[in-house]
Design an enzyme around this catalytic site. Structure first.
Site, short mmCIF file in Angstrom:
data_model
loop_
_atom_site.label_atom_id
_atom_site.label_comp_id
_atom_site.label_asym_id
_atom_site.label_seq_id
_atom_site.Cartn_x
_atom_site.Cartn_y
_atom_site.Cartn_z
N ASP A 15 0.83 -1.20 0.00
CA ASP A 15 0.00 0.00 0.00
C ASP A 15 0.87 1.26 0.00
OD1 ASP A 15 -2.16 -1.70 0.20
OD2 ASP A 15 -2.28 -1.52 2.39
N1 URA Z 1 -1.22 -5.95 3.93
C1 URA Z 1 -1.72 -4.70 3.90
O1 URA Z 1 -2.78 -4.45 4.46
N2 URA Z 1 -1.03 -3.75 3.24
C2 URA Z 1 0.16 -3.97 2.64
O2 URA Z 1 0.76 -3.04 2.07
C3 URA Z 1 0.68 -5.28 2.68
C4 URA Z 1 -0.02 -6.26 3.34
#
Ligand code: URA
Length: 240
Positions: free
Chosen positions: A110
């Site tokens: 993310d």
């Molecule tokens: N899980 C999440 O919620 N975000 C990420 O970036 C990676 C794993």
């Protein structure tokens, strides 16, 4: 292999551009300019310079990036700079099946997540690392909004149901590293999986960092925003 084909394969532009780079003296080998675009060279482990920057030939590219916060894993980001802008142009332009696709991230993090991200132009490697069937463990360091209690920990280990799948997902391991800090190991990579799992147990992610993939740990000396080639030893740590 001709030198112009080496440059083309490494992402320095079209064959014509690569021939021009060589003919106009932009390419050096062993400190000397090489101007014969058709020069036959042994590509494997060839080291050359383009405009003073040293490059080594790699048939396939395997890299690690320390993803900084406020970057997106998309090539067409909507709010923050793309992680691909952190890479030199040849890595973004390496030809793949005739197109200039460049390297691709192995899964996504993310925009606010930091840590270890792999990139490659090897489709089979992406498949092996991403497929849930291969159970590659990924360790996430989670900073939670509220203190983590035993009930939350047990639910993460026993399995929680997310809104898009009736089958429960569970952490392969989960350790408390501080009052609000968790080290969570997952072997799948569903969309926002960590954040949704933490929300499902009644807490909230305030910070997320991926510390390792397989047995490969993000090196302490790789600063956020920096990348490096994976060595053979690194690749061995990613093997099953
Ligand atoms: N899980 C999440 O919620 N975000 C990420 O970036 C990676 C794993």
């Amino acid at each position: 292999m001709q030198l112009q084909d080496v440059l083309f394969s490494q992402g320095f532009g079209t064959r014509r551009v690569c021939a021009g780079l060589i003919q106009y003296g932009h390419v050096h080998m062993d400190g000397q300019p090489v101007t014969d675009a058709a020069l036959e060279v042994v590509a494997s482990s060839l080291v050359f310079e383009v405009d003073g920057a040293e490059w080594q030939y790699y048939e396939k590219a395997y890299l690690m990036l320390h993803k900084p916060a406020s970057t997106e894993c998309s090539r067409k980001p909507s709010a923050y700079p793309s992680i691909y802008s952190l890479l030199p142009a040849p890595l973004r332009q390496r030809p793949q099946k005739g197109a200039t696709q460049g390297v691709q991230a192995v899964g996504r993090l993310d925009q606010d997540t930091t840590g270890l991200l792999l990139l490659t132009d090897d489709g089979q490697f992406i498949h092996r690392m991403s497929s849930p069937r291969h159970h590659v463990p990924k360790v996430y360091e989670v900073t939670a909004k509220h203190p983590v209690d035993d009930r939350q920990l047990n639910r993460l280990l026993e399995g929680v149901t997310l809104d898009d799948d009736p089958r429960p997902v569970k952490a392969a391991a989960c350790e408390v590293a501080g009052e609000r800090l968790l080290r969570l190991t997952l072997t799948e990579g569903k969309y926002h999986q960590v954040k949704r799992m933490i929300a499902a147990v009644g807490n909230r992610v305030e910070g997320l960092h991926r510390a390792s993939i397989g047995r490969l740990v993000l090196p302490a000396d790789l600063a956020a925003g920096q990348w490096r080639w994976l060595s053979d030893a690194d690749l061995a740590l990613l093997a099953p």
